[in-house]
Design a protein around this motif. Structure first.
Motif, PDB file in Angstrom:
ATOM      1  N   ASN A  46       0.836  -1.197   0.000  1.00 40.42           N
ATOM      2  CA  ASN A  46       0.000   0.000   0.000  1.00 40.42           C
ATOM      3  C   ASN A  46       0.873   1.250   0.000  1.00 40.42           C
ATOM      4  N   GLN A  47       0.454   2.182  -0.859  1.00 44.25           N
ATOM      5  CA  GLN A  47       1.279   3.339  -1.194  1.00 44.25           C
ATOM      6  C   GLN A  47       1.695   4.133   0.045  1.00 44.25           C
ATOM      7  N   SER A  48       0.743   4.322   0.979  1.00 44.54           N
ATOM      8  CA  SER A  48       1.075   5.210   2.082  1.00 44.54           C
ATOM      9  C   SER A  48       2.124   4.592   3.000  1.00 44.54           C
ATOM     10  N   ALA A  49       2.103   3.262   3.188  1.00 48.19           N
ATOM     11  CA  ALA A  49       3.139   2.624   4.009  1.00 48.19           C
ATOM     12  C   ALA A  49       4.507   2.842   3.367  1.00 48.19           C
ATOM     13  N   ARG A  50       4.543   2.699   2.054  1.00 50.56           N
ATOM     14  CA  ARG A  50       5.815   2.893   1.353  1.00 50.56           C
ATOM     15  C   ARG A  50       6.267   4.350   1.442  1.00 50.56           C
ATOM     16  N   GLU A  51       5.316   5.256   1.262  1.00 52.69           N
ATOM     17  CA  GLU A  51       5.684   6.683   1.336  1.00 52.69           C
ATOM     18  C   GLU A  51       6.229   7.032   2.718  1.00 52.69           C
ATOM     19  N   ARG A  52       5.569   6.484   3.729  1.00 53.07           N
ATOM     20  CA  ARG A  52       6.027   6.782   5.093  1.00 53.07           C
ATOM     21  C   ARG A  52       7.421   6.202   5.328  1.00 53.07           C
ATOM     22  N   PHE A  53       7.627   5.012   4.804  1.00 53.56           N
ATOM     23  CA  PHE A  53       8.945   4.387   4.953  1.00 53.56           C
ATOM     24  C   PHE A  53      10.002   5.277   4.285  1.00 53.56           C
ATOM     25  N   GLU A  54       9.706   5.744   3.073  1.00 52.18           N
ATOM     26  CA  GLU A  54      10.700   6.530   2.327  1.00 52.18           C
ATOM     27  C   GLU A  54      10.940   7.896   2.973  1.00 52.18           C
ATOM     28  N   GLN A  55       9.899   8.410   3.641  1.00 52.94           N
ATOM     29  CA  GLN A  55      10.091   9.679   4.366  1.00 52.94           C
ATOM     30  C   GLN A  55      11.165   9.499   5.439  1.00 52.94           C
ATOM     31  N   PHE A  56      11.118   8.377   6.113  1.00 48.37           N
ATOM     32  CA  PHE A  56      12.071   8.129   7.204  1.00 48.37           C
ATOM     33  C   PHE A  56      13.439   7.720   6.686  1.00 48.37           C
ATOM     34  N   TYR A  57      13.467   6.850   5.675  1.00 48.00           N
ATOM     35  CA  TYR A  57      14.733   6.208   5.312  1.00 48.00           C
ATOM     36  C   TYR A  57      15.251   6.577   3.920  1.00 48.00           C
ATOM     37  N   GLY A  58      14.544   7.433   3.209  1.00 44.34           N
ATOM     38  CA  GLY A  58      15.000   7.826   1.874  1.00 44.34           C
ATOM     39  C   GLY A  58      14.396   6.935   0.798  1.00 44.34           C
ATOM     40  N   PRO A  59      14.427   7.428  -0.477  1.00 42.57           N
ATOM     41  CA  PRO A  59      13.734   6.725  -1.555  1.00 42.57           C
ATOM     42  C   PRO A  59      14.405   5.408  -1.945  1.00 42.57           C
ATOM     43  N   GLY A  60      13.619   4.561  -2.590  1.00 39.26           N
ATOM     44  CA  GLY A  60      14.158   3.285  -3.097  1.00 39.26           C
ATOM     45  C   GLY A  60      13.242   2.143  -2.729  1.00 39.26           C
ATOM     46  N   ALA A  61      12.575   1.589  -3.756  1.00 38.34           N
ATOM     47  CA  ALA A  61      11.613   0.516  -3.472  1.00 38.34           C
ATOM     48  C   ALA A  61      12.254  -0.861  -3.590  1.00 38.34           C
ATOM     49  N   GLU A  62      13.511  -0.891  -4.026  1.00 36.94           N
ATOM     50  CA  GLU A  62      14.116  -2.200  -4.269  1.00 36.94           C
ATOM     51  C   GLU A  62      14.273  -2.994  -2.971  1.00 36.94           C
ATOM     52  N   GLY A  63      13.762  -4.186  -2.988  1.00 36.67           N
ATOM     53  CA  GLY A  63      13.903  -5.070  -1.820  1.00 36.67           C
ATOM     54  C   GLY A  63      12.920  -4.760  -0.703  1.00 36.67           C
ATOM     55  N   LEU A  64      12.055  -3.771  -0.905  1.00 36.46           N
ATOM     56  CA  LEU A  64      11.111  -3.383   0.153  1.00 36.46           C
ATOM     57  C   LEU A  64      10.074  -4.495   0.368  1.00 36.46           C
ATOM     58  N   ARG A  65       9.881  -4.903   1.607  1.00 34.33           N
ATOM     59  CA  ARG A  65       8.881  -5.954   1.904  1.00 34.33           C
ATOM     60  C   ARG A  65       8.086  -5.561   3.147  1.00 34.33           C
ATOM     61  N   THR A  66       6.901  -6.127   3.262  1.00 39.86           N
ATOM     62  CA  THR A  66       6.019  -5.793   4.392  1.00 39.86           C
ATOM     63  C   THR A  66       5.557  -7.063   5.087  1.00 39.86           C
ATOM     64  N   PHE A  67       5.577  -7.035   6.412  1.00 43.64           N
ATOM     65  CA  PHE A  67       5.149  -8.183   7.212  1.00 43.64           C
ATOM     66  C   PHE A  67       4.154  -7.694   8.260  1.00 43.64           C
ATOM     67  N   PHE A  68       3.292  -8.611   8.712  1.00 44.33           N
ATOM     68  CA  PHE A  68       2.278  -8.231   9.697  1.00 44.33           C
ATOM     69  C   PHE A  68       2.195  -9.300  10.786  1.00 44.33           C
ATOM     70  N   ALA A  69       2.123  -8.868  12.034  1.00 47.09           N
ATOM     71  CA  ALA A  69       1.837  -9.799  13.132  1.00 47.09           C
ATOM     72  C   ALA A  69       0.653  -9.266  13.921  1.00 47.09           C
ATOM     73  N   PRO A  70      -0.336 -10.124  14.192  1.00 45.31           N
ATOM     74  CA  PRO A  70      -1.524  -9.684  14.920  1.00 45.31           C
ATOM     75  C   PRO A  70      -1.277  -9.643  16.432  1.00 45.31           C
ATOM     76  N   GLY A  71      -2.173  -8.989  17.145  1.00 39.56           N
ATOM     77  CA  GLY A  71      -2.253  -9.172  18.594  1.00 39.56           C
ATOM     78  C   GLY A  71      -3.113 -10.403  18.857  1.00 39.56           C
ATOM     79  N   ARG A  72      -3.403 -10.646  20.116  1.00 37.81           N
ATOM     80  CA  ARG A  72      -4.277 -11.793  20.429  1.00 37.81           C
ATOM     81  C   ARG A  72      -5.233 -11.433  21.554  1.00 37.81           C
ATOM     82  N   VAL A  73      -6.363 -12.141  21.573  1.00 42.54           N
ATOM     83  CA  VAL A  73      -7.168 -12.166  22.793  1.00 42.54           C
ATOM     84  C   VAL A  73      -7.142 -13.601  23.280  1.00 42.54           C
ATOM     85  N   ASN A  74      -7.231 -13.749  24.575  1.00 42.27           N
ATOM     86  CA  ASN A  74      -7.410 -15.100  25.089  1.00 42.27           C
ATOM     87  C   ASN A  74      -8.895 -15.238  25.412  1.00 42.27           C
TER      88      ASN A  74
END
Ligand code: GLA
Length: 388
Positions: A2-30
């Protein structure tokens, strides 16, 4: 991605989409089975839709930079320098501990820039720390192109980090749920054998509502270790008759004969009765008997309040409000306790009246504004691929 995640990443770390990957981990309820994972008991957690996303890009050197959105400065780690716990690092100790452990296990890590963004309220008892640990493990193993992505091993490594690097003596439940959760399923986990099976979370016309007390779980870590010690004390008193699988498997008759301290007796009664409630809950969920399931949730809360004493005024007030509200079949605290979140099983069409009622009753009782999230069981940690 998603574009905004990438844009935010590039704002912090500079441009360059090469090798960019995204991972997600959920929380839990018991759902049920509280404070019995470290007593060899059965627990019934589910991963939820709220969670933490890591956007990352490999670097050519051996430096790892970790940023959490909202924090001005990154946590910087040199993979060639020993990594030790550092109180000044704050939340960064969770990923740092994971990197330390992966290196100790000989994983060929590479440097990377990582941006964490979260929809999971922190300190709310929804396992933001387990999510951070499991996510960092999964992300760095993926970047190392590890073919060995055993989710159970990731859960165990994450628990080890929490126990040894962070210093909280937690059980195995949270990391298992975050790593191995499955959409629309709860996980019935035997914390003694670490075997598990999925139980369909078929809620019919009901929704599972997470209710955040907006009261951080302040005492949780110290009281948590205290409760563990009390359970160990009961086992000592049972001597050679102590069940090898943990206190959850002790007979109440035996405990009553051997233990005279009223506090220890109450602690043991919670553990033994909670184990029985989990067995029954798994059965009634499979049978689609949500009314009995709701009653078991409430009974679990009462046991945690009166026998285990890990609830506190905020959790008790929100659960009382929920039980009295329209459309609610049952409610209980979830997680370690002393604040954080509770869950309620609520008739879907009654949700607006339910939240209005609980907000008013809870606000009147403790002068806090709660938050509500209707949730469902979701998948465990995974890579998020760009939609094409
Ligand atoms: C915390 C711990 C878990 C479990 C719960 C209580 O979430 O991390 O291991 O003990 O408390 O059930």
């Amino acid at each position: 991605m998603n574009q905004s995640a990438r844009e935010r990443f590039e704002q912090f770390y500079g441009p360059g989409a090469e090798g960019l990957r995204t991972f997600f981990a959920p929380g839990r309820v018991n759902l049920i089975g509280e404070h019995i994972d470290y007593n060899g008991g059965l627990v019934l957690p589910a991963a939820v839709t709220l969670g933490i996303t890591a956007t990352c890009r490999p670097r050519e050197d051996r430096i790892v930079r970790l940023r959490s959105e909202g924090d001005a400065l990154p946590v910087v780690i040199d993979l060639d320098t020993p990594i030790a716990p550092d109180p000044a690092r704050g939340w960064g100790n969770y990923p740092a501990g994971v990197l330390h452990e992966l290196l100790a296990q000989g994983v060929p890590l590479r440097g990377a820039d990582v941006l964490f963004t979260s929809t999971l309220p922190q300190g709310a008892g929804l396992s933001s720390s387990a999510a951070m640990e499991v996510l960092t493990s999964f992300c760095f193993l993926s970047l190392a192109e590890s073919t060995h992505m055993d989710l159970k091993a990731i859960a165990l490594l994450s628990q080890k980090v929490e126990n040894q690097f962070v210093g909280v003596n937690c059980g195995i439940m949270d990391q298992f749920a975050v790593a191995l959760g499955r959409e629309d399923q709860a996980m019935l986990l035997n914390c003694n054998s670490q075997e598990y099976r999925y139980v369909p979370l078929a809620l019919q016309d009901y929704v599972l509502v997470i209710m955040n007390t907006s009261w951080q779980r302040r005492l949780a870590d110290s009281k948590y270790n205290e409760r563990r010690a009390e359970c160990d004390r009961v086992l000592e008193l049972l001597k050679t008759d102590a069940p090898p699988d943990g206190l959850a498997h002790a007979s109440w008759d035996l405990v009553q004969r051997r233990v005279s301290d009223p506090v220890l007796l109450r602690r043991a009664r919670h553990v033994i009765s909670e184990q029985a409630r989990v067995e029954q809950a798994a059965q009634v969920l499979s049978d689609g008997d949500l009314r009995t399931f709701g009653n078991l949730l409430t009974a679990s809360h009462i046991s945690l309040r009166d026998d285990y004493e890990v609830t506190g005024p905020q959790l008790d007030a929100i659960v009382s409000a929920a039980i009295a509200a329209p459309g609610c079949l049952g409610a209980r605290m979830t997680g370690a306790g002393f604040g954080g979140c509770a869950i309620a099983l609520v008739e879907a069409p009654a949700m607006p009246e339910f939240t209005t009622f609980v907000q008013a009753a809870y606000g009147a009782a403790v002068r806090l504004d709660p938050a509500f999230y209707a949730t469902r069981a979701a998948d465990g940690v995974h890579e998020v691929f760009q939609e094409t």
